[in-house]
Each structure stands twice: as structure tokens, then as C-alpha cells.
Design an enzyme around this catalytic site. Structure first.
Site, PDB file in Angstrom:
ATOM      1  N   GLY A 104       0.815  -1.202   0.000  1.00 24.79           N
ATOM      2  CA  GLY A 104       0.000   0.000   0.000  1.00 24.79           C
ATOM      3  C   GLY A 104       0.852   1.257   0.000  1.00 24.79           C
ATOM      4  O   GLY A 104       2.094   1.213   0.020  1.00 24.79           O
ATOM      5  N   LYS A 129      -1.150   5.475  -5.651  1.00 27.32           N
ATOM      6  CA  LYS A 129      -2.206   5.164  -6.630  1.00 27.32           C
ATOM      7  C   LYS A 129      -3.109   6.365  -6.904  1.00 27.32           C
ATOM      8  O   LYS A 129      -3.510   6.603  -8.041  1.00 27.32           O
ATOM      9  CB  LYS A 129      -3.044   3.983  -6.116  1.00 27.32           C
ATOM     10  CG  LYS A 129      -2.256   2.681  -5.982  1.00 27.32           C
ATOM     11  CD  LYS A 129      -3.110   1.557  -5.424  1.00 27.32           C
ATOM     12  CE  LYS A 129      -3.442   1.734  -3.960  1.00 27.32           C
ATOM     13  NZ  LYS A 129      -2.270   1.699  -3.078  1.00 27.32           N
ATOM     14  N   LYS A 141      -2.500   9.560  -6.919  1.00 33.62           N
ATOM     15  CA  LYS A 141      -1.896  10.525  -7.843  1.00 33.62           C
ATOM     16  C   LYS A 141      -2.010  10.032  -9.280  1.00 33.62           C
ATOM     17  O   LYS A 141      -2.384  10.795 -10.186  1.00 33.62           O
ATOM     18  CB  LYS A 141      -0.426  10.753  -7.485  1.00 33.62           C
ATOM     19  CG  LYS A 141       0.279  11.560  -8.565  1.00 33.62           C
ATOM     20  CD  LYS A 141       1.762  11.755  -8.349  1.00 33.62           C
ATOM     21  CE  LYS A 141       2.373  12.361  -9.617  1.00 33.62           C
ATOM     22  NZ  LYS A 141       3.756  12.805  -9.455  1.00 33.62           N
ATOM     23  N   ASN A 148     -10.084   2.553   5.067  1.00 31.83           N
ATOM     24  CA  ASN A 148      -8.703   2.248   5.452  1.00 31.83           C
ATOM     25  C   ASN A 148      -7.731   2.694   4.365  1.00 31.83           C
ATOM     26  O   ASN A 148      -6.524   2.714   4.570  1.00 31.83           O
ATOM     27  CB  ASN A 148      -8.517   0.761   5.741  1.00 31.83           C
ATOM     28  CG  ASN A 148      -9.000  -0.134   4.606  1.00 31.83           C
ATOM     29  OD1 ASN A 148      -9.772   0.279   3.746  1.00 31.83           O
ATOM     30  ND2 ASN A 148      -8.578  -1.384   4.613  1.00 31.83           N
ATOM     31  N   GLY A 162      -6.036   5.550   1.853  1.00 25.51           N
ATOM     32  CA  GLY A 162      -5.744   6.977   1.879  1.00 25.51           C
ATOM     33  C   GLY A 162      -5.049   7.361   0.593  1.00 25.51           C
ATOM     34  O   GLY A 162      -3.856   7.134   0.436  1.00 25.51           O
ATOM     35  N   GLN A 199      -5.162  -0.141  -1.015  1.00 23.81           N
ATOM     36  CA  GLN A 199      -4.132  -0.925  -0.330  1.00 23.81           C
ATOM     37  C   GLN A 199      -3.100  -1.431  -1.353  1.00 23.81           C
ATOM     38  O   GLN A 199      -2.822  -0.757  -2.317  1.00 23.81           O
ATOM     39  CB  GLN A 199      -4.747  -2.081   0.479  1.00 23.81           C
ATOM     40  CG  GLN A 199      -5.507  -1.643   1.714  1.00 23.81           C
ATOM     41  CD  GLN A 199      -6.925  -1.190   1.437  1.00 23.81           C
ATOM     42  OE1 GLN A 199      -7.681  -1.846   0.741  1.00 23.81           O
ATOM     43  NE2 GLN A 199      -7.292  -0.059   1.967  1.00 23.81           N
ATOM     44  N   GLY A 229      10.884   8.323  -7.101  1.00 23.22           N
ATOM     45  CA  GLY A 229      12.294   8.246  -7.478  1.00 23.22           C
ATOM     46  C   GLY A 229      13.079   9.419  -6.929  1.00 23.22           C
ATOM     47  O   GLY A 229      14.276   9.310  -6.630  1.00 23.22           O
ATOM     48  N   VAL A 281       8.236  12.129 -10.046  1.00 19.80           N
ATOM     49  CA  VAL A 281       9.390  12.831  -9.460  1.00 19.80           C
ATOM     50  C   VAL A 281       8.946  13.876  -8.442  1.00 19.80           C
ATOM     51  O   VAL A 281       9.666  14.833  -8.143  1.00 19.80           O
ATOM     52  CB  VAL A 281      10.255  13.483 -10.563  1.00 19.80           C
ATOM     53  CG1 VAL A 281      10.916  12.420 -11.417  1.00 19.80           C
ATOM     54  CG2 VAL A 281       9.429  14.437 -11.433  1.00 19.80           C
ATOM     55  N   GLY A 282       7.757  13.688  -7.874  1.00 18.60           N
ATOM     56  CA  GLY A 282       7.235  14.601  -6.869  1.00 18.60           C
ATOM     57  C   GLY A 282       5.751  14.347  -6.680  1.00 18.60           C
ATOM     58  O   GLY A 282       5.119  13.632  -7.467  1.00 18.60           O
TER      59      GLY A 282
END
Length: 424
Positions: A12, A16, A18, A38, A40, A224, A332, A413-414
Site C-alpha cells: 500500500g 495510486k 496521484k 482504510n 488513503g 491498499q 524516485g 518525481v514529486g
């Protein structure tokens, strides 16, 4: 039109939310297929952070329909809080949010049962989020649960009372000295149910089928991670639903031959929240740096995440059981500044070197075998093209692609949706 699937390949917290947000422009429908509050899922855009627990991560896109599928369990109180936050941001969720009638409802007493059960375990606790997820799925499989469609029936409160009374007798059995005021909890619950009933309930499997016939594009969003799957995860330190690709079929009513692309999300390193085995966990400065730079705290629980090097043995296993067709590597940027990176490429298991995930990965049985890689020092967070990535990172990515026999098509990368690099 086939249904594409996006899921996590670790324990988890892979990112995901994003990626669903980034990909939503390519889809008409975003559908959650399992789990509950559960989860987030964190999204960052326009300088603001947004955390979703049950509502699909496409909700901030005006043109996307968001479906909470039958495999999801819904806590009306938490769901209402999510809706309240969306209203504060002027998100018109009523026109785009659909709820499956077959989704199960988390009662206040489910959360109390969760707390009592975990307290009774003492040192053997599994690290539950205490959201009532496990007890709700237990009632589902025990054929006692209350579903969203039951809220449309005239006797649903009688059904509620019968189940809540049963739960209270079970709480007393645990003798865990859980203090609570059920009247107060129920006041919040029934008020939240009234809000839930104002939304659109649908027969979701028929809706998805007709959407496919109409060539609508659909992305199924998992919660998850694969290593928390009730069947294929590190049992018993797992969640109570099927987090793997198979869960999308049962959680949405989609036939297996209707699954298209399977997007697998993983971090460039590994994290875990709560209890359970973690072969590559670090207890040194490297682990502390990952946690600090990566802001590794649970979006739902706020608990610090345990950090460690990438476990390629476990990642291969997750790709295998899910049939992953594309990989997406997150965070990364967190590894920038490490002189040397390590990747676990095999286990020493009971005196033998193996490259598959065995039945038991407790520390007394498993020792990770590492391959070293040159690190990179460049700040990745301002990069927008694959051509800008440092050579050492490209070597890291190419090694993973070769070992996993699957292309890595996105590198994050962010945290912001703009900090996403697409690779051919």
C-alpha cells in the site's frame, strides 16, 4: 471496451491516487472496486493536498463519472466528511458520484468490534486501522451484512438494530474494556446515512456492462496493495479484501476476459505501515532519510511508515499474480542523494537461495540478498522529460524493466500531478 486496472504492488501507499488523477483525462469512468476508509489516496495539485478514503480519485475532474463499486465497504460518517471537504472546494459531486447498491455498510459497532478484537490480541495485534473493515467483511461473508440497497427498504432500521445488538454481545465477549457511547455514535451515523441516501444508488454491474457496450473507457482503482491481499498477501498481516487484479472482477462484476491494461504502481523503495514481516526494512540512517524525505506517514492513520530497499522478489511476485502490463515507479526523487542503492534480488531462505516469494518471509526464515547500484545526486523534482533523468536513474529503471519483464511507462518525481514523467 475493456476495463483497465490500476493497483498497488507493495504494502500500500504506493501513490495510486496521484496516478489515477493523472490518468483520469483518458477515462470516462473511475471505479473503486474494494477496500474502504482504510485507504488513503493523496492527490496534490494547484498547491493543495487532497486525501480521499472511499471516493474514487477521479472526483476532481468534471468530465469523469466516479463509481463506488460493490466490493467496497462504506462508513457513512467518514464518507460524509469526504463529501463535506469536496463541497468546501466547490466540487459538484452529486452529478458525478454513483454508489453500488451491493456495497456493504460499516456500522458504528463494526468499528467497536475492530477495536475490541485488536485490543484482545495484545502483542499479537495485526496493526488494524480500526476502521471496522475486517468485521464488515466478516459480516458480508457471514451473510449478515447491511448493504447500501437496504437503505431503500422500509425495515432497514430494524435490520440495523438486530445486527448492532449482535455486535454488542460480541464486544462483551472480548472483555477488552472498550469504552463507548453508542447513542452518540448512532446519532452521527444516522445523520450521515441521510446524506448517503441523497446520492445516486445504482445496480453497478449492469451500469458497467452497459458502459462497456457503449465504448465508455473505464479505469478500476484499487486500494491498499497486492502484498496486503487476503489470499496472496503476508497473511495474517493483511487487509480483508482482494487487492489484486482478481478483486476488480468480483468488486465490479467485470468478466476476467474484459480486463485490458493492468497498471502496477510501486515505489522506488519499499514501505509498510503496521505489523508484519518486511525483509528489506532498514533501521539505520538510510531508512530514516527515506522516511524524512519521503514524508512517510500513513494518509489514513498518520502512523509512521517503515522504510527499506526495493524488494524485487516481492515485486516480481506481485507482477505475476496481477498480470501487470505496465509499471509506474513512484518517489524516485526521494532516492536522490544516496551514494549507493541496494535492490533485493533474491532471498536466502532456510539455507537455500531462492528468487520467488515463499510461504513465510518472517525474519527467522528469510535474509535478503542485495545487488548494489550507483546512486544519483540530481534533484528530480523540476524535471519534466525522460531525457532529463540522470544516467544512474536510467540504469536503475532499465535493470528493473529487464528483471520484471515489464515496461516502466511513468516515473513520478514529486507529489504534484505535474511532476510526472511519461516514458515511451
Amino acid at each position: 471496451m475493456a476495463v483497465d486496472l490500476l493497483l498497488g504492488l507493495q504494502w500500500g501507499d504506493e501513490g495510486k491516487g496521484k496516478i489515477v488523477d493523472v490518468l483520469t483525462n483518458n477515462y470516462n469512468i473511475i471505479a473503486r472496486f474494494q477496500g474502504g476508509p482504510n485507504a488513503g489516496h493523496t492527490l496534490v495539485f494547484n498547491g493543495k493536498k487532497h486525501v480521499l478514503h472511499t471516493i474514487p480519485s477521479g472526483i476532481f475532474h468534471d468530465d469523469a463519472t466516479n463509481l463506488v463499486g460493490n466490493g467496497v465497504v462504506i462508513d457513512p460518517v467518514i464518507f460524509k466528511k469526504e463529501l463535506d471537504k469536496l463541497e468546501e472546494q466547490d466540487v459538484d459531486y452529486r452529478k458525478s458520484l454513483l454508489i453500488s447498491r451491493k456495497a456493504h455498510i460499516i456500522l458504528p459497532t463494526h468499528r467497536l468490534l475492530d477495536a475490541a478484537s485488536e485490543a484482545a490480541k495484545g502483542k499479537a495485534k495485526i496493526g488494524s486501522t480500526l476502521k471496522g473493515i475486517g468485521p464488515t467483511y466478516m459480516d458480508k461473508t457471514g451473510r449478515n451484512g447491511i448493504r447500501v440497497g437496504d437503505l431503500e427498504l422500509s425495515d432497514w432500521k430494524e435490520r440495523y438494530r438486530a445486527l448492532a445488538d449482535k455486535h454488542e454481545s460480541m464486544i462483551a465477549y472480548y472483555d477488552a474494556k472498550i469504552e463507548y457511547d453508542l447513542n452518540e455514535l448512532e446519532a452521527d451515523f444516522f445523520a450521515a446515512v441521510d446524506v448517503l441516501k441523497s446520492l445516486t444508488f445504482i445496480d453497478s454491474e449492469e451500469y458497467v456492462y452497459q458502459a462497456q457496450k457503449a465504448n465508455k473507457t473505464i479505469l478500476a482503482e484499487g486500494a491498499q496493495g497486492s502484498l496486503l491481499d487476503i489470499d496472496f498477501g503476508t497473511y495474517p498481516f493483511v487487509t480483508s479484501s482482494n487487492t489484486t487484479a482478481a478483486g476488480a472482477c468480483t468488486g465490479l462484476g467485470v468478466a476476467p476476459n474484459q480486463i485490458g491494461e493492468v497498471f502496477g504502481i510501486f515505489k522506488a523503495y519499499t514501505t509498510r505501515v503496521g505489523s508484519g514481516p518486511f525483509p528489506t526494512e532498514l533501521f539505520d540512517d538510510d531508512g530514516a532519510t527515506m522516511a524524512k524525505v519521503g514524508h512517510e506517514f500513513g494518509a489514513t492513520t498518520g502512523r509512521p511508515r517503515r522504510c527499506g530497499w526495493l524488494d524485487l522478489v516481492a515485486l516480481k511476485y506481485a507482477c505475476q499474480v496481477n498480470g501487470v502490463t505496465q509499471l509506474m515507479m513512484m518517489k524516485g526523487d526521494v532516492l536522490s542523494g544516496f551514494e549507493t542503492l541496494k535492490v533485493c534480488t533474491a532471498y536466502k531462505y532456510k539455507g537455500e537461495t531462492i528468487k520467488h516469494l515463499p510461504y513465510n518471509i518472517e525474519p527467522e526464515n528469510v535474509t535478503p540478498i542485495y545487488t548494489d547500484f550507483k546512486g544519483w545526486s540530481e534533484d528530480l523534482t523540476g524535471m519534466s522529460e525522460a531525457s532529463q533523468l540522470p544516467d544512474a536513474l536510467n540504469a536503475y529503471i532499465q535493470f528493473l524493466e529487464k528483471e520484471l519483464e515489464t515496461p516502466i511507462t511513468i516515473v513520478s518525481v514529486g507529489p504534484d500531478r505535474k511532476q510526472t514523467i511519461f516514458r515511451s
